[in-house]
Design a protein around this motif. Structure first.
Motif, PDB file in Angstrom:
ATOM      1  N   VAL A  15       0.985  -1.220   0.148  1.00 32.54           N
ATOM      2  CA  VAL A  15      -0.035   0.131  -0.051  1.00 32.54           C
ATOM      3  C   VAL A  15       1.179   1.214   0.075  1.00 32.54           C
ATOM      4  O   VAL A  15       1.846   1.393   0.764  1.00 32.54           O
ATOM      5  N   ASP A  16       0.651   2.273  -0.966  1.00 32.60           N
ATOM      6  CA  ASP A  16       1.421   3.362  -1.070  1.00 32.60           C
ATOM      7  C   ASP A  16       0.282   4.637  -0.684  1.00 32.60           C
ATOM      8  O   ASP A  16      -0.824   4.570  -0.977  1.00 32.60           O
ATOM      9  N   TYR A  17       1.351   5.436   0.004  1.00 34.01           N
ATOM     10  CA  TYR A  17       0.649   6.681   0.431  1.00 34.01           C
ATOM     11  C   TYR A  17       1.299   7.825  -0.032  1.00 34.01           C
ATOM     12  O   TYR A  17       2.499   7.871   0.389  1.00 34.01           O
ATOM     13  N   LEU A  52      -3.761   7.237  -2.118  1.00 36.01           N
ATOM     14  CA  LEU A  52      -3.459   5.988  -1.608  1.00 36.01           C
ATOM     15  C   LEU A  52      -3.655   4.991  -2.913  1.00 36.01           C
ATOM     16  O   LEU A  52      -4.485   5.391  -4.032  1.00 36.01           O
ATOM     17  N   ARG A  53      -3.023   3.919  -2.859  1.00 38.51           N
ATOM     18  CA  ARG A  53      -3.309   2.637  -3.916  1.00 38.51           C
ATOM     19  C   ARG A  53      -2.600   1.502  -3.225  1.00 38.51           C
ATOM     20  O   ARG A  53      -1.589   1.735  -2.244  1.00 38.51           O
ATOM     21  N   MET A  68      -8.787  11.993   1.990  1.00 36.09           N
ATOM     22  CA  MET A  68      -8.056  10.647   1.350  1.00 36.09           C
ATOM     23  C   MET A  68      -8.843  10.374   0.058  1.00 36.09           C
ATOM     24  O   MET A  68      -9.990  10.479  -0.180  1.00 36.09           O
ATOM     25  N   ALA A  69      -8.214   9.974  -0.954  1.00 38.62           N
ATOM     26  CA  ALA A  69      -8.591   9.641  -2.315  1.00 38.62           C
ATOM     27  C   ALA A  69      -7.713   8.427  -2.910  1.00 38.62           C
ATOM     28  O   ALA A  69      -6.479   8.454  -2.680  1.00 38.62           O
ATOM     29  N   GLU A  70      -8.322   7.667  -3.689  1.00 34.15           N
ATOM     30  CA  GLU A  70      -7.337   6.625  -4.523  1.00 34.15           C
ATOM     31  C   GLU A  70      -6.725   7.339  -5.628  1.00 34.15           C
ATOM     32  O   GLU A  70      -7.433   8.420  -6.253  1.00 34.15           O
TER      33      GLU A  70
END
Length: 323
Positions: free
Chosen positions: A95-97, A103-104, A271-273
């Motif tokens: 998981v990357d921030y 986020l992904r 927060m968003a993808e």
């Protein structure tokens, strides 16, 4: 009134629930700082890229919530990554921030073995979990690692902060599949609570909660122990359904937990993808390989196919484009 970082005013209380928000807070009477995150469409989008088994989707959802709680120490620039590598049915989660709130993530799993696992700990098995911070302002890179020993992500995080950071820390994560008139969708939430570190402590890999830079607890050791015991007892009363309830605002939830001591909330962060992949990046990546290696990339259809592990987007290219 300043926020935990000392420069942003706190905001009025609201009872309106909002998804995909991270809410910093403070319980000053107990020297506590924390963050609360509530996910709706963002986590649903990430979990919907692949047809994950339910148990795998929950493990990835917990990882997304944990990454948001830890990565949000990066205010406006930089990257945070949580990655597991283990021998369980889910042998890797990434998981990357990207600050300030993108986020992904994805999970790699063995479909035949997943059904045998009864918990997140059994899904992950034995291995390690790494936290990596990359700060753009000084090109610095920090990494912390904790062993996975068949326990939950919450327990692994607790052990990491206890052994490596030496900061009293409580983490609670929850994931649920909601059923609405529009269909099924995933929700997730998480709470991180930390006690302010005492003075004179060594440098740490991860930022000590939302405490101001250089600030340490003003309580004596015995008072600190009592304050943390009280804060931990209050935080432990939180229920999983409260973390994923779309009708319960973050402020109301924090008030339920800490109203006896008083709790301050500070400006939320959205927060968003978001995926870093793009046509240009993929094309440049393919061009970086020598011709003989590109030949091995050509599939039975005579084209080079590339699928992003994070967002699931597939791209197809004619090999002649790179000659």
């Amino acid at each position: 009134m300043s926020d935990p970082n000392g420069d942003t005013p706190s905001r009025p209380f609201t009872i309106t629930a909002q998804d995909d928000r991270l809410l910093p807070f403070a319980v000053e009477g107990l020297d506590l700082r924390g963050r609360l995150v509530r996910f709706g469409p963002t986590v649903d989008a990430i979990l919907s890229h692949y047809d994950y088994p339910l148990a795998v989707a929950r493990a990835l959802g917990e990882s997304i919530a944990l990454t948001a709680l830890l990565g949000s120490v990066l205010e406006s620039h930089g990257r945070f990554q949580m990655q597991t590598r283990s021998d369980g049915p889910v042998d890797m989660i990434v998981v990357d921030y990207d600050a300030p709130g993108q986020l992904r993530g994805f999970a790699r799993f063995d479909a035949e073995r997943v059904g045998q696992a009864r918990s997140t700990g059994e899904l992950l098995g034995l291995g390690n979990m790494a936290f990596t911070i990359e700060r753009e302002e000084d090109a610095a890179r920090y990494q912390g690692v904790v062993a996975l020993e068949g326990e939950s992500l919450e327990e692994a995080a607790h052990r990491y902060f206890s052994q490596s950071e030496q900061i009293p820390t409580f983490v609670r994560l929850a994931v649920a599949e909601a059923i609405t008139p529009q269909g099924r969708s995933w929700r997730a939430g998480g709470l991180l609570l930390q006690h302010l570190p005492s003075g004179g402590s060594r440098p740490r890999d991860l930022h000590p909660g939302d405490a101001p830079e250089g600030m340490a607890s003003s309580l004596a050791d015995e008072e600190r122990a009592d304050a943390w015991a009280e804060g931990l007892a209050l935080a432990a009363t939180i229920q999983d359904h409260e973390l994923v309830d779309p009708n319960l605002s973050g402020e109301r939830l924090l008030y339920r937990l800490f109203h006896e001591r008083g709790v301050k909330v500070f400006p939320e962060r959205e927060m968003a993808e978001f995926c870093r992949c793009s046509d240009l990046k993929v094309e440049n990546l393919i061009r970086s390989f020598p011709p003989h290696e590109r030949e091995h990339m050509v599939g039975d259809d005579g084209r080079i196919g590339v699928t992003c592990e994070f967002c699931g987007v597939s791209r197809s290219y004619d090999p002649k484009e790179f000659e």
